[in-house]
Motif scaffolding. Structure first.
Motif, PDB file in Angstrom:
ATOM      1  N   VAL A 186      39.401  -6.766  25.086  1.00  0.00           N
ATOM      2  CA  VAL A 186      39.955  -7.275  26.337  1.00  0.00           C
ATOM      3  C   VAL A 186      38.867  -7.931  27.181  1.00  0.00           C
ATOM      4  CG1 VAL A 186      41.937  -5.732  26.424  1.00  0.00           C
ATOM      5  CG2 VAL A 186      39.787  -4.993  27.424  1.00  0.00           C
ATOM      6  N   THR A 187      39.240  -9.042  27.797  1.00  0.00           N
ATOM      7  CA  THR A 187      38.412  -9.729  28.778  1.00  0.00           C
ATOM      8  C   THR A 187      39.133  -9.578  30.114  1.00  0.00           C
ATOM      9  OG1 THR A 187      39.480 -11.901  28.662  1.00  0.00           O
ATOM     10  CG2 THR A 187      37.787 -11.427  26.993  1.00  0.00           C
ATOM     11  N   PRO A 188      38.554 -10.015  31.198  1.00  0.00           N
ATOM     12  CA  PRO A 188      39.265  -9.890  32.473  1.00  0.00           C
ATOM     13  C   PRO A 188      40.631 -10.578  32.500  1.00  0.00           C
ATOM     14  CG  PRO A 188      36.955 -10.265  32.890  1.00  0.00           C
ATOM     15  CD  PRO A 188      37.165 -10.431  31.391  1.00  0.00           C
ATOM     16  N   GLU A 189      40.812 -11.648  31.717  1.00  0.00           N
ATOM     17  CA  GLU A 189      42.067 -12.409  31.758  1.00  0.00           C
ATOM     18  C   GLU A 189      42.878 -12.411  30.470  1.00  0.00           C
ATOM     19  OE1 GLU A 189      39.061 -14.166  32.286  1.00  0.00           O
ATOM     20  OE2 GLU A 189      39.009 -13.799  34.438  1.00  0.00           O
ATOM     21  N   THR A 190      42.333 -11.880  29.365  1.00  0.00           N
ATOM     22  CA  THR A 190      43.016 -11.990  28.074  1.00  0.00           C
ATOM     23  C   THR A 190      42.887 -10.718  27.243  1.00  0.00           C
ATOM     24  OG1 THR A 190      41.091 -12.823  26.843  1.00  0.00           O
ATOM     25  CG2 THR A 190      42.463 -14.478  27.951  1.00  0.00           C
ATOM     26  N   ALA A 191      43.693 -10.663  26.188  1.00  0.00           N
ATOM     27  CA  ALA A 191      43.524  -9.672  25.125  1.00  0.00           C
ATOM     28  C   ALA A 191      43.366 -10.460  23.834  1.00  0.00           C
ATOM     29  CB  ALA A 191      44.726  -8.739  25.037  1.00  0.00           C
ATOM     30  N   ARG A 192      42.382 -10.077  23.038  1.00  0.00           N
ATOM     31  CA  ARG A 192      42.101 -10.761  21.774  1.00  0.00           C
ATOM     32  C   ARG A 192      42.466  -9.862  20.607  1.00  0.00           C
ATOM     33  NH1 ARG A 192      35.938 -11.998  23.280  1.00  0.00           N
ATOM     34  NH2 ARG A 192      36.284 -13.458  24.987  1.00  0.00           N
ATOM     35  N   LEU A 193      43.329 -10.355  19.749  1.00  0.00           N
ATOM     36  CA  LEU A 193      43.695  -9.680  18.518  1.00  0.00           C
ATOM     37  C   LEU A 193      42.856 -10.329  17.420  1.00  0.00           C
ATOM     38  CD1 LEU A 193      45.701  -7.719  17.056  1.00  0.00           C
ATOM     39  CD2 LEU A 193      47.204  -9.702  16.796  1.00  0.00           C
ATOM     40  N   ILE A 194      41.846  -9.616  16.955  1.00  0.00           N
ATOM     41  CA  ILE A 194      40.925 -10.169  15.960  1.00  0.00           C
ATOM     42  C   ILE A 194      41.349  -9.645  14.596  1.00  0.00           C
ATOM     43  CG2 ILE A 194      38.524 -10.396  15.255  1.00  0.00           C
ATOM     44  CD1 ILE A 194      37.860  -9.688  18.259  1.00  0.00           C
ATOM     45  N   LEU A 195      41.950 -10.517  13.822  1.00  0.00           N
ATOM     46  CA  LEU A 195      42.519 -10.156  12.526  1.00  0.00           C
ATOM     47  C   LEU A 195      41.449 -10.073  11.437  1.00  0.00           C
ATOM     48  CD1 LEU A 195      45.574 -12.577  12.681  1.00  0.00           C
ATOM     49  CD2 LEU A 195      45.578 -10.130  13.180  1.00  0.00           C
TER      50      LEU A 195
ATOM     51  N   PRO B  11      37.293  -4.345  30.910  1.00  0.00           N
ATOM     52  CA  PRO B  11      37.172  -5.690  30.340  1.00  0.00           C
ATOM     53  C   PRO B  11      35.843  -6.349  30.702  1.00  0.00           C
ATOM     54  CG  PRO B  11      39.306  -5.386  31.377  1.00  0.00           C
ATOM     55  CD  PRO B  11      38.471  -4.207  31.772  1.00  0.00           C
ATOM     56  N   THR B  12      35.301  -7.091  29.753  1.00  0.00           N
ATOM     57  CA  THR B  12      34.079  -7.853  29.990  1.00  0.00           C
ATOM     58  C   THR B  12      34.325  -9.302  29.572  1.00  0.00           C
ATOM     59  OG1 THR B  12      33.191  -7.463  27.771  1.00  0.00           O
ATOM     60  CG2 THR B  12      32.626  -5.830  29.481  1.00  0.00           C
TER      61      THR B  12
ATOM     62  N   MET C  22      64.610 -14.494  37.646  1.00  0.00           N
ATOM     63  CA  MET C  22      63.484 -15.014  36.887  1.00  0.00           C
ATOM     64  C   MET C  22      62.197 -14.399  37.433  1.00  0.00           C
ATOM     65  SD  MET C  22      62.697 -18.937  36.142  1.00  0.00           S
ATOM     66  CE  MET C  22      61.060 -19.516  36.202  1.00  0.00           C
ATOM     67  N   VAL C  23      61.320 -14.002  36.553  1.00  0.00           N
ATOM     68  CA  VAL C  23      60.054 -13.402  36.946  1.00  0.00           C
ATOM     69  C   VAL C  23      59.084 -14.498  37.348  1.00  0.00           C
ATOM     70  CG1 VAL C  23      58.114 -12.021  36.164  1.00  0.00           C
ATOM     71  CG2 VAL C  23      60.419 -11.454  35.397  1.00  0.00           C
ATOM     72  N   LYS C  24      58.519 -14.371  38.525  1.00  0.00           N
ATOM     73  CA  LYS C  24      57.574 -15.378  38.995  1.00  0.00           C
ATOM     74  C   LYS C  24      56.140 -14.941  38.823  1.00  0.00           C
ATOM     75  CE  LYS C  24      60.808 -17.446  42.091  1.00  0.00           C
ATOM     76  NZ  LYS C  24      61.042 -18.197  43.259  1.00  0.00           N
ATOM     77  N   ASP C  25      55.916 -13.621  38.760  1.00  0.00           N
ATOM     78  CA  ASP C  25      54.567 -13.115  38.575  1.00  0.00           C
ATOM     79  C   ASP C  25      54.220 -13.103  37.094  1.00  0.00           C
ATOM     80  OD1 ASP C  25      54.214 -12.674  41.281  1.00  0.00           O
ATOM     81  OD2 ASP C  25      55.021 -10.645  41.174  1.00  0.00           O
ATOM     82  N   ARG C  26      53.045 -13.604  36.792  1.00  0.00           N
ATOM     83  CA  ARG C  26      52.580 -13.664  35.415  1.00  0.00           C
ATOM     84  C   ARG C  26      51.497 -12.609  35.231  1.00  0.00           C
ATOM     85  NH1 ARG C  26      49.897 -18.896  32.432  1.00  0.00           N
ATOM     86  NH2 ARG C  26      48.748 -17.642  30.959  1.00  0.00           N
ATOM     87  N   ILE C  27      51.630 -11.794  34.198  1.00  0.00           N
ATOM     88  CA  ILE C  27      50.613 -10.783  33.922  1.00  0.00           C
ATOM     89  C   ILE C  27      49.430 -11.485  33.280  1.00  0.00           C
ATOM     90  CG2 ILE C  27      50.049  -8.711  32.607  1.00  0.00           C
ATOM     91  CD1 ILE C  27      53.014  -7.945  32.871  1.00  0.00           C
ATOM     92  N   SER C  28      48.307 -11.473  33.998  1.00  0.00           N
ATOM     93  CA  SER C  28      47.112 -12.153  33.503  1.00  0.00           C
ATOM     94  C   SER C  28      45.883 -11.244  33.561  1.00  0.00           C
ATOM     95  CB  SER C  28      46.868 -13.434  34.300  1.00  0.00           C
ATOM     96  OG  SER C  28      46.712 -13.134  35.675  1.00  0.00           O
ATOM     97  N   ASP C  29      46.116  -9.946  33.603  1.00  0.00           N
ATOM     98  CA  ASP C  29      45.032  -8.966  33.572  1.00  0.00           C
ATOM     99  C   ASP C  29      44.828  -8.545  32.123  1.00  0.00           C
ATOM    100  OD1 ASP C  29      44.661  -5.719  33.513  1.00  0.00           O
ATOM    101  OD2 ASP C  29      43.389  -6.687  35.024  1.00  0.00           O
ATOM    102  N   GLY C  30      43.638  -8.790  31.588  1.00  0.00           N
ATOM    103  CA  GLY C  30      43.376  -8.529  30.177  1.00  0.00           C
ATOM    104  C   GLY C  30      43.642  -7.100  29.745  1.00  0.00           C
ATOM    105  N   ARG C  31      43.275  -6.160  30.595  1.00  0.00           N
ATOM    106  CA  ARG C  31      43.521  -4.755  30.251  1.00  0.00           C
ATOM    107  C   ARG C  31      45.015  -4.488  30.135  1.00  0.00           C
ATOM    108  NH1 ARG C  31      41.010   0.403  33.459  1.00  0.00           N
ATOM    109  NH2 ARG C  31      41.825   1.986  32.056  1.00  0.00           N
ATOM    110  N   ARG C  32      45.794  -5.001  31.067  1.00  0.00           N
ATOM    111  CA  ARG C  32      47.252  -4.804  31.037  1.00  0.00           C
ATOM    112  C   ARG C  32      47.875  -5.521  29.836  1.00  0.00           C
ATOM    113  NH1 ARG C  32      51.135  -1.923  30.750  1.00  0.00           N
ATOM    114  NH2 ARG C  32      53.091  -2.558  31.661  1.00  0.00           N
ATOM    115  N   ILE C  33      47.397  -6.707  29.523  1.00  0.00           N
ATOM    116  CA  ILE C  33      47.897  -7.433  28.343  1.00  0.00           C
ATOM    117  C   ILE C  33      47.618  -6.614  27.084  1.00  0.00           C
ATOM    118  CG2 ILE C  33      47.696  -9.527  26.939  1.00  0.00           C
ATOM    119  CD1 ILE C  33      46.946 -11.003  29.582  1.00  0.00           C
ATOM    120  N   GLY C  34      46.420  -6.034  26.995  1.00  0.00           N
ATOM    121  CA  GLY C  34      46.072  -5.186  25.856  1.00  0.00           C
ATOM    122  C   GLY C  34      46.978  -3.969  25.755  1.00  0.00           C
TER     123      GLY C  34
END
Length: 114
Positions: free
Chosen positions: A64-73, A42-43, A1-13
């Motif tokens: 992208v923000t420091p913690e998220t990626a936003r998909l703006i439809l 990210p900003t 099981m993966v314990k590390d969570r990807i929470s870097d906005g750039r990486r999520i993007g």
């Protein structure tokens, strides 16, 4: 099981872009990532990362923000899966983790079906 969570906005993007261009099913077969800023910083307000097109027409923008990626439809999302790491505010789908990327792609896919 993966314990590390990807929470870097750039990486999520980046994960979101990979998922969008890698899937060749249904309406996602015609999806492309264009105008990508490979050096995006990210900003807190959200920095432009890339555009998403379907059959040559813009359907979303990703920021992208420091913690998220936003998909703006370009239109209201059709269906939203309730998850604690995916939020929706109007036409903005926010992935708060790498694990939420697949759910965000599902939202786009269902929206394009309409």
């Amino acid at each position: 099981m993966v314990k590390d969570r990807i929470s870097d906005g750039r990486r999520i993007g980046q994960l979101l872009a990979s998922e969008l261009t890698g899937l060749q099913r249904g309406p996602l077969a015609d999806v492309s990532v264009v105008d990508a800023d490979r050096d995006v910083e990210p900003t807190p307000e959200g920095a432009f990362a890339y555009r998403v097109t379907a059959d040559g027409t813009e359907v979303a923008v990703v920021e992208v923000t420091p913690e998220t990626a936003r998909l703006i439809l370009e239109q209201e999302p059709a269906v939203v899966t309730e998850r604690n790491d995916l939020t929706v505010d109007g036409t903005t789908v926010v992935a708060h983790s790498g694990a939420a990327v697949k759910a965000a792609v599902d939202v786009l896919e269902e929206t394009l079906r309409e």
